[in-house]
Scaffold this motif. Structure first.
Motif, PDB file in Angstrom:
ATOM      1  N   PRO A  67       0.807  -1.226   0.000  1.00 18.69           N
ATOM      2  CA  PRO A  67       0.000   0.000   0.000  1.00 18.69           C
ATOM      3  C   PRO A  67       0.839   1.275   0.000  1.00 18.69           C
ATOM      4  O   PRO A  67       0.292   2.361  -0.100  1.00 18.69           O
ATOM      5  CB  PRO A  67      -0.825  -0.120   1.286  1.00 18.69           C
ATOM      6  N   TYR A  68       2.160   1.137   0.143  1.00 19.87           N
ATOM      7  CA  TYR A  68       3.005   2.342   0.215  1.00 19.87           C
ATOM      8  C   TYR A  68       3.655   2.685  -1.125  1.00 19.87           C
ATOM      9  O   TYR A  68       4.560   3.495  -1.193  1.00 19.87           O
ATOM     10  CB  TYR A  68       4.081   2.165   1.288  1.00 19.87           C
ATOM     11  N   ASP A  70       2.433   4.410  -3.262  1.00 17.97           N
ATOM     12  CA  ASP A  70       2.095   5.799  -3.600  1.00 17.97           C
ATOM     13  C   ASP A  70       2.979   6.791  -2.844  1.00 17.97           C
ATOM     14  O   ASP A  70       2.875   7.997  -3.058  1.00 17.97           O
ATOM     15  CB  ASP A  70       0.620   6.082  -3.278  1.00 17.97           C
ATOM     16  N   SER A  71       3.838   6.279  -1.947  1.00 16.22           N
ATOM     17  CA  SER A  71       4.623   7.208  -1.129  1.00 16.22           C
ATOM     18  C   SER A  71       5.684   7.924  -1.969  1.00 16.22           C
ATOM     19  O   SER A  71       6.134   7.398  -2.996  1.00 16.22           O
ATOM     20  CB  SER A  71       5.298   6.455   0.023  1.00 16.22           C
ATOM     21  N   VAL A  72       6.043   9.094  -1.506  1.00 20.72           N
ATOM     22  CA  VAL A  72       7.017   9.905  -2.246  1.00 20.72           C
ATOM     23  C   VAL A  72       8.390   9.202  -2.312  1.00 20.72           C
ATOM     24  O   VAL A  72       8.984   9.144  -3.391  1.00 20.72           O
ATOM     25  CB  VAL A  72       7.129  11.316  -1.618  1.00 20.72           C
ATOM     26  N   PRO A  73       8.896   8.652  -1.190  1.00 21.17           N
ATOM     27  CA  PRO A  73      10.196   7.961  -1.289  1.00 21.17           C
ATOM     28  C   PRO A  73      10.155   6.792  -2.282  1.00 21.17           C
ATOM     29  O   PRO A  73      11.115   6.566  -3.016  1.00 21.17           O
ATOM     30  CB  PRO A  73      10.438   7.454   0.133  1.00 21.17           C
ATOM     31  N   ARG A  75       8.194   6.478  -4.944  1.00 17.16           N
ATOM     32  CA  ARG A  75       8.144   7.023  -6.304  1.00 17.16           C
ATOM     33  C   ARG A  75       9.508   7.562  -6.727  1.00 17.16           C
ATOM     34  O   ARG A  75       9.921   7.383  -7.878  1.00 17.16           O
ATOM     35  CB  ARG A  75       7.090   8.126  -6.383  1.00 17.16           C
ATOM     36  N   ALA A  76      10.190   8.222  -5.777  1.00 18.24           N
ATOM     37  CA  ALA A  76      11.491   8.813  -6.128  1.00 18.24           C
ATOM     38  C   ALA A  76      12.522   7.735  -6.474  1.00 18.24           C
ATOM     39  O   ALA A  76      13.435   7.974  -7.260  1.00 18.24           O
ATOM     40  CB  ALA A  76      11.997   9.667  -4.974  1.00 18.24           C
ATOM     41  N   ALA A  78      11.641   4.709  -7.730  1.00 17.43           N
ATOM     42  CA  ALA A  78      11.019   3.712  -8.612  1.00 17.43           C
ATOM     43  C   ALA A  78      11.801   3.555  -9.917  1.00 17.43           C
ATOM     44  O   ALA A  78      12.573   4.425 -10.309  1.00 17.43           O
ATOM     45  CB  ALA A  78       9.587   4.122  -8.919  1.00 17.43           C
ATOM     46  N   ASP A  81       8.688   6.455 -12.843  1.00 12.07           N
ATOM     47  CA  ASP A  81       7.628   7.233 -12.201  1.00 12.07           C
ATOM     48  C   ASP A  81       6.878   8.003 -13.283  1.00 12.07           C
ATOM     49  O   ASP A  81       7.398   8.977 -13.842  1.00 12.07           O
ATOM     50  CB  ASP A  81       8.252   8.189 -11.167  1.00 12.07           C
ATOM     51  N   ILE A 330       6.970   0.244 -11.185  1.00  9.65           N
ATOM     52  CA  ILE A 330       6.496   1.239 -12.159  1.00  9.65           C
ATOM     53  C   ILE A 330       5.247   1.888 -11.572  1.00  9.65           C
ATOM     54  O   ILE A 330       4.237   1.231 -11.351  1.00  9.65           O
ATOM     55  CB  ILE A 330       6.205   0.579 -13.517  1.00  9.65           C
TER      56      ILE A 330
END
Lengths: 331, 177
Positions: A67-68, A70-73, A75-76, A78, A81, A330
């Motif tokens: 579920p995480y 979507d977190s900013v860390p 995504r950064a 990934a 993104d 992704i």
């Protein structure tokens, strides 16, 4: 900003990620086909159908398992993104976002008018009582063609029409419909091959594979990658039925000749001189693409080794594992 | 036609996938190269203020002794909306224990280590004249976590920590000047 807000919403995120997940799945499937040398149509179809299944199944699985994401860390760090590309502006225009919206629009229209509308029209359209039809069991050519085919054959219906027509209807009242013009044009061996191909469709329809896949494909109506993958899977179904027809008749040449007779007739001379409208060009391209597909099928029929076991399951398992692992990163 | 052994095909497949991963990573870097204000990692808060001068960074002046300074991770973006996320590690544990995020747009959620997933208590808290919301509950791994959130100008600020709310309130107060 409005566009990025759309993509940042939960439904927008699902749509965008499902697109990129199917794109990655398509790339992996293509690599698998090339590196494993997959020519067996069943193996190829499995890989193409995976592209249809992946975006529908994997995103909910990822949301449950991680579920995480979507977190900013996350995504950064990934692998890819999508938010970066969708936030990219060229001369103040979110170019990638606009291109993506356009691609979704084209795919949606294509789905509605090329896939869904014909099904709806066929369901709603009343049958044509004015077209004369008769039982194929009374026709000597049909009887002769069916005689040497193994297993029970569905009923054959002959419609009085000079055009070449052969098709199968599936379901409870499965039948093969063939035109009188086609019966007259084909030899008994060719007619047998054509009927065997349609009987193969009827037999395969009992697996309910493609109708089930079509529902998944409907869920991805906006996705151009799924659109192409599903069409390729349907083309592979034709090749599978070709192989089934050959195994029923034992005559590769007859089926290849039938396809040539039915679909590779010399093109009509171009009417209207050199001027070509856009519509005409689109029709020509469609015809050219169809011709290439038929030529490829004829080549496949001639290739006896094409149906051999080519490590298709290993390719499928490896591809699916790689797709599942990469798509997690992704976002 | 000759058939290649399975091992050779697997190697080809592996090479193909490695190239695909490399290409995807390269494609992922293109937007940040073209447009510098997209989401990316920075080495320090100073780097953020240099790269995104229009973005005010709300950093605390009070800092509990059991936390390491500077932040272990700084992520920021100017587009699609300005936002900053700072992650601080515990001095002993070396794990992230405090996250400060500020956003002038949508959600800018922290990772799983310091994210309040279960709220047990929620209350309004006056924070130097701001209407803050204080929440106490549990993080993803069940540890006690608290969060205090308020609006500062155009920014919504969230301070989340793996601790009781007292320390968090002091950190939050030190961010308002």
């Amino acid at each position: 900003m409005a566009l990025s807000g759309l993509f940042n919403s939960f439904p927008g995120m699902c749509v965008v990620q499902s697109f990129f997940h199917s794109l990655m799945a398509a790339a992996v499937a293509e690599i698998a086909v090339k590196s494993f040398g997959i020519r067996n149509p069943r193996s190829r179809q499995r890989l193409f159908l995976a592209i249809v299944v992946v975006p529908v199944v994997m995103l909910p699985a990822y949301l449950l398992a991680g579920p995480y994401r979507d977190s900013v860390p996350f995504r950064a760090g990934a692998l890819f993104d999508s938010g970066r590309w969708l936030s990219l502006e060229v001369l103040g225009i979110p170019l990638a976002g606009a291109v993506l919206i356009l691609a979704f629009l084209v795919a949606t229209l294509s789905f509605l008018f090329q896939e869904l509308a014909p099904i709806v029209l066929q369901t709603l359209r009343p049958s044509h009582p004015d077209i004369a039809a008769r039982d194929g069991g009374d026709d000597p050519a049909i009887r002769q063609a069916l005689a040497s085919l193994p297993g029970p054959a569905p009923p054959v219906v002959i419609v009085e029409d000079d055009d070449f027509l052969i098709l199968s209807t599936t379901g409870k009242h499965a039948a093969v419909t063939v035109s009188s013009g086609l019966i007259a044009a084909l030899s008994v061996d060719q007619l047998r091959a054509a009927l065997a191909h349609e009987i193969a469709h009827v037999n395969r329809s009992r697996l309910h594979l493609l109708p089930a896949m079509f529902f998944l494909r409907m869920a991805m109506f906006f996705n151009p990658v799924v659109l192409m993958a599903f069409r390729r899977a349907v083309q592979e179904d034709e090749r599978i039925c070709d192989e089934m027809a050959v195994s029923m008749t034992g005559d590769r040449a007859a089926l290849a000749d039938t396809l040539k007779t039915l679909y590779l007739a010399p093109d009509d001379a171009e009417a209207g001189g050199g001027r070509r409208s856009a519509l005409r060009l689109a029709e020509d391209m469609d015809r050219y693409s169809h011709r290439l597909n038929i030529e490829s099928r004829i080549k496949g029929i001639a290739d006896e080794s094409g149906n051999a076991d080519d490590g298709g399951w290993l390719a499928f398992a490896s591809s699916f594992a790689v797709i599942a692992a990469l798509n997690y990163f992704i976002v | 036609m000759t058939t290649r052994p399975i091992s050779s095909r697997l190697v080809s497949f592996g090479i193909g996938i490695a190239i695909l991963v490399g290409a995807t990573m390269a494609v992922n870097r293109v937007p940040v190269t073209v447009q510098g204000d997209l989401l990316k990692k920075y080495d320090s808060i100073d780097d953020v203020t240099t790269a995104l001068p229009s973005l005010p960074v709300y950093a605390p002046s009070y800092f509990p002794q059991d936390l390491r300074w500077p932040p272990s991770r700084v992520l920021a973006q100017g587009r699609p909306f300005p936002a900053v996320l700072m992650e601080f590690q515990g001095r002993k544990s070396g794990r992230p224990v405090l996250v400060i995020s500020q956003s002038a747009g949508g959600a800018f959620p922290p990772g799983d280590k310091v994210r309040l997933v279960k709220v047990k208590e929620k209350t309004a808290y006056p924070l130097k004249g701001r209407d803050a919301r204080l929440e106490v509950g549990a993080c993803g791994d069940g540890a006690t976590c608290s969060r205090i959130a308020w609006t500062e100008g155009a920014y919504r600020i969230d301070v989340t920590g793996r601790s009781a709310p007292l320390d968090l309130i002091r950190v939050a107060e030190s961010m308002i000047r």
